[in-house]
Design a protein around this motif. Structure first.
Motif, short mmCIF file in Angstrom:
data_model
loop_
_atom_site.label_atom_id
_atom_site.label_comp_id
_atom_site.label_asym_id
_atom_site.label_seq_id
_atom_site.Cartn_x
_atom_site.Cartn_y
_atom_site.Cartn_z
N ASP A 15 0.84 -1.03 -0.01
CA ASP A 15 0.21 0.09 -0.16
C ASP A 15 0.96 1.27 -0.17
N SER A 16 0.44 2.46 -0.01
CA SER A 16 1.20 3.74 0.05
C SER A 16 2.10 3.66 1.09
N GLU A 17 1.69 3.24 2.22
CA GLU A 17 2.92 3.34 3.48
C GLU A 17 3.85 2.55 3.14
N ALA A 49 -1.76 4.39 -5.01
CA ALA A 49 -1.07 4.21 -3.94
C ALA A 49 0.43 5.13 -4.18
N ASP A 100 -7.52 2.52 -0.33
CA ASP A 100 -7.74 1.21 0.36
C ASP A 100 -8.31 0.30 -0.56
N VAL A 103 -6.35 -0.52 -3.53
CA VAL A 103 -5.43 -1.75 -3.16
C VAL A 103 -5.81 -3.01 -2.99
N VAL A 116 -0.54 -8.63 1.92
CA VAL A 116 -0.56 -7.15 1.41
C VAL A 116 0.13 -6.68 2.62
N THR A 118 0.36 -3.36 4.41
CA THR A 118 -0.47 -2.27 4.77
C THR A 118 -0.33 -1.67 6.05
N SER A 119 -0.81 -0.45 6.17
CA SER A 119 -0.72 0.22 7.23
C SER A 119 -2.24 0.49 7.86
N ASP A 120 -3.17 -0.01 6.93
CA ASP A 120 -4.39 0.21 7.12
C ASP A 120 -5.15 -1.43 7.37
N VAL A 124 -8.42 -2.64 5.09
CA VAL A 124 -8.13 -3.66 4.25
C VAL A 124 -8.79 -5.07 4.46
N LEU A 134 -2.75 -10.25 5.39
CA LEU A 134 -2.33 -8.82 5.64
C LEU A 134 -1.17 -9.05 6.52
#
Length: 137
Positions: A15-17, A49, A100, A103, A116, A118-120, A124, A134
């Motif tokens: 993801d973007s983070e 992202a 999100d 992604v 994935v 991810t920070s979320d 997600v 995740l």
């Protein structure tokens, strides 16, 4: 990094983070991406992202170098509709969840097994359920 138990083959989606930390040479993220590649996994990111991760303080040459080693998945109409459907199924909407969802839609279309980064995690997970693994960044 072996404790993360990545699969052999399959796909790792950032993801973007995850991309932001990769751009900043975060040791944990760099090691995870290297492990994924050594296991034959493809490392991908969806185009929106990238937009979210790159900012004014980013070294201008760095994204080009890092992205050259990733597959950047475009988000066209079909992908946007899939992301929108995921949001509706999760009972969410709006710009807060849009990336999100992109992604998640990207992850669900990749070669399995899919992990994935991810920070979320919560967001997600609502979008993908148990269909993907995740990993918190």
């Amino acid at each position: 990094m072996a404790h993360r138990k990545l699969s052999h083959e399959g796909t790792l989606v950032l993801d973007s983070e995850g991309l932001s930390k990769l751009l900043d040479d975060d040791e944990t993220v760099v090691a995870l991406v290297m492990e994924a590649r050594s296991r034959g996994m493809e490392v991908v990111i969806c185009a929106p992202a990238v937009i979210e991760a790159v900012h004014a303080r980013t070294n201008r040459a760095r994204p080009d170098r890092v992205l050259s080693g990733l597959r950047v998945v475009p988000v066209g109409e079909e992908e946007a509709r899939a992301a929108s459907s995921l949001l509706m199924e999760a009972g969410s909407h709006g710009h807060e969840y849009a990336i999100d969802a992109a992604v998640a839609a990207t992850a669900l279309r990749q070669q399995r097994p899919v992990a994935v980064l991810t920070s979320d995690i919560d967001d997600v997970a609502k979008l993908c359920g148990t269909r993907i693994r995740l990993i918190a960044v």
